[in-house]
Design an enzyme around this catalytic site. Sequence first.
Site, short mmCIF file in Angstrom:
data_model
loop_
_atom_site.label_atom_id
_atom_site.label_comp_id
_atom_site.label_asym_id
_atom_site.label_seq_id
_atom_site.Cartn_x
_atom_site.Cartn_y
_atom_site.Cartn_z
N LYS A 80 -24.84 3.50 3.22
CA LYS A 80 -25.02 2.28 2.50
C LYS A 80 -23.49 1.53 2.66
O LYS A 80 -23.36 0.31 2.91
CB LYS A 80 -25.53 2.34 1.10
CG LYS A 80 -26.85 3.31 1.20
CD LYS A 80 -27.15 3.23 -0.46
CE LYS A 80 -26.77 4.36 -1.21
NZ LYS A 80 -26.89 5.84 -0.52
N THR A 81 -22.64 2.34 2.08
CA THR A 81 -21.21 1.62 2.48
C THR A 81 -20.80 1.37 3.64
O THR A 81 -20.32 0.12 3.77
CB THR A 81 -20.08 2.83 1.78
OG1 THR A 81 -20.54 3.31 0.69
CG2 THR A 81 -18.77 2.15 1.28
N ASP A 125 -20.98 -0.14 -5.69
CA ASP A 125 -21.48 1.10 -5.51
C ASP A 125 -22.11 1.60 -6.82
O ASP A 125 -21.77 1.27 -8.14
CB ASP A 125 -20.57 2.51 -4.87
CG ASP A 125 -21.30 3.41 -4.28
OD1 ASP A 125 -22.51 3.27 -4.03
OD2 ASP A 125 -20.66 4.39 -3.75
N THR A 174 -28.63 4.92 -5.51
CA THR A 174 -29.14 6.06 -5.23
C THR A 174 -30.54 5.97 -6.07
O THR A 174 -31.57 6.86 -5.81
CB THR A 174 -28.73 7.45 -5.76
OG1 THR A 174 -27.81 7.27 -7.01
CG2 THR A 174 -27.28 7.89 -4.50
N ARG A 233 -23.81 11.79 6.82
CA ARG A 233 -22.40 12.49 6.18
C ARG A 233 -22.53 13.76 6.30
O ARG A 233 -21.40 14.54 6.45
CB ARG A 233 -22.41 11.98 4.45
CG ARG A 233 -21.42 12.52 4.03
CD ARG A 233 -21.17 12.23 2.52
NE ARG A 233 -20.62 10.98 2.49
CZ ARG A 233 -21.03 10.02 1.49
NH1 ARG A 233 -22.05 10.54 0.45
NH2 ARG A 233 -20.67 8.88 1.37
P1 ADP Z 1 -23.36 6.10 1.57
O1 ADP Z 1 -22.55 4.71 1.01
O2 ADP Z 1 -24.89 5.72 1.63
O3 ADP Z 1 -23.33 7.27 0.54
P2 ADP Z 1 -21.81 6.15 3.71
O4 ADP Z 1 -21.86 4.85 4.21
O5 ADP Z 1 -20.22 6.46 2.85
O6 ADP Z 1 -22.85 6.61 3.00
O7 ADP Z 1 -21.78 7.13 4.97
C1 ADP Z 1 -21.43 8.38 4.99
C2 ADP Z 1 -20.94 8.79 6.39
O8 ADP Z 1 -21.96 8.84 7.17
C3 ADP Z 1 -19.69 7.68 7.02
O9 ADP Z 1 -18.47 8.27 6.87
C4 ADP Z 1 -20.21 7.37 8.18
O10 ADP Z 1 -19.34 7.96 9.29
C5 ADP Z 1 -21.27 8.07 8.33
N1 ADP Z 1 -22.39 7.16 8.55
C6 ADP Z 1 -23.33 6.79 7.76
N2 ADP Z 1 -24.29 5.84 8.28
C7 ADP Z 1 -24.03 6.08 9.69
C8 ADP Z 1 -25.05 5.33 10.84
N3 ADP Z 1 -25.96 4.71 10.84
N4 ADP Z 1 -24.46 5.80 11.99
C9 ADP Z 1 -23.20 6.77 12.44
N5 ADP Z 1 -22.49 7.25 11.01
C10 ADP Z 1 -23.15 6.82 9.94
#
Ligand code: ADP
Length: 355
Positions: A80-81, A125, A174, A233
Site C-alpha cells: 500500500k505504501t 497510514d 488494514t 514484505r
Molecule cells: P504496506 O504499506 O501494505 O504495509 P509496503 O508498501 O510497505 O506494504 O510494502 C512492503 C515491502 O514489500 C516494500 O518494502 C516493498 O519492497 C515490497 N513490495 C510491496 N509491494 C510490492 C510489489 N508489488 N512488488 C515488489 N515489491 C513489493
Amino acid sequence: MAIISDDEDLGRRVKKNPVIKPETIEYDNTFENSIRPKDFDSYIGQSSLKETLKITLEAAKRREQPLDHLLFYGPPGLGKTTIAGVIAAQMGVEIRITSAPALERPRDIIGILMSLKGGEILFIDEIHRLNKVAEEILYPAMEDFTLDMTTGKSQTAKTLRVPIPKFTLIGATTKAGELSSPLRDRFGIIHRLEFYTVEELSEVVKRTAKILDIKVTEEGARAIAMRSRGTPRIANRLVKRVADFAIVKYDGVIDRRVADESLDILKIDKFGLDTTDRALLNLIIEKYDGGPVGVETIAAALSEDVRTIEDVCEPYLLQAGFLQRTPRGRKVSPEGYRHLGINMPSSQTRLFEEL
Ligand code: ADP
C-alpha cells in the site's frame, strides 16, 4: 469544525515537517526502502489495480487536475505504501507520509494540510485510527479543499474558511470496515490489495536477490515464494535471511535445497506458517477443542497483542483456509488440523458440517 485558538507555532512545526520527495521517502526500515519499487514496471502483481491507476493518472494529467482521493486496504506488507510512492513519482509530485496515530491533535493535521503544495499527495497510514476531530477537519479539506477554523473564544469567536491547495489524500488501512462511512465516501477510488501468487512472489524474490547481489535459481526463488504467505514484505525478509545462510553455509547461491534447509532452520513451514501461527492453531486445538474461541482469549494466552493477531497472523491463516471466523469466535478448520498432523475430533467435524 476545527477549533484552534493558538496556532502561533504552526509555522515552526510545519518547517520541522518538510515535504518528502518520492525518491527519498524516509521509511524507518532502510532495507525495505532500498528495495521498494519506484515505478509501475517494478511493482509486481496487483495488475487490476495498476491498470485502473494508469488510466486514472493519465486522465488527471490530461485534465491538469489532482488525482481523486484513494483508499487502499488489505493486510500489512502487500504494497500500500509502495504504490502510493509509485503514484507520486508517476505524477511527478511530492508525497508526505504520516500515520493516523501521529495526528492526535487538531493542529497536527491542520499543520500538514496547510503546508501542502498544489497537486501533492498526503499519505495517511492506518487511517482507520484517525480520531473524530481529525476526521472532521479532513471532510471539507477533501471535498472543497478548505479548512473550517474557529478562532477566539465563545462570543468573540470567528469562523474562517481557509482555502488550502488542491491535494490528493491516499489512505491505507488494514481494516476498511472500521472506517466511518462519511470518511470512506469521500474517497473516489477504493481498492483492496490481494495476496500475491507464488509466481508473483518468485519475481519479487528474484528482483530483491538481484538488488542484494546474490544469485538465486528459479527453483530457489519459488521455494522462498511458497513460504512467503502471499506477502512481498515477508518474501523480502526471507530472501535476506536465506541469503545470509547461502553466503555463510553454502556456496553463495540460493537454490531449492539452500532455501528449503535455511527456512526449515528458521522454523518457517511449507505454507509459510511461523512459530506464532502454529502456536495459535495448536492453542485453539489443545485448549479449546478446536474452537470457537474469542480473539482476546487467544491473544492473552499467546501473550500477543490483539492487533498483531488480527492484522498479522489471522488474514493469512483465514486465506489459507486453516482458520475460520465464526460469530462465536475462531475455529481451526479441517485443513488446519491436517496441516498440523492432528486428527480432528468427530464432534468438531460435525460442527463444521453444520456451518
Ligand atoms: P504496506 O504499506 O501494505 O504495509 P509496503 O508498501 O510497505 O506494504 O510494502 C512492503 C515491502 O514489500 C516494500 O518494502 C516493498 O519492497 C515490497 N513490495 C510491496 N509491494 C510490492 C510489489 N508489488 N512488488 C515488489 N515489491 C513489493
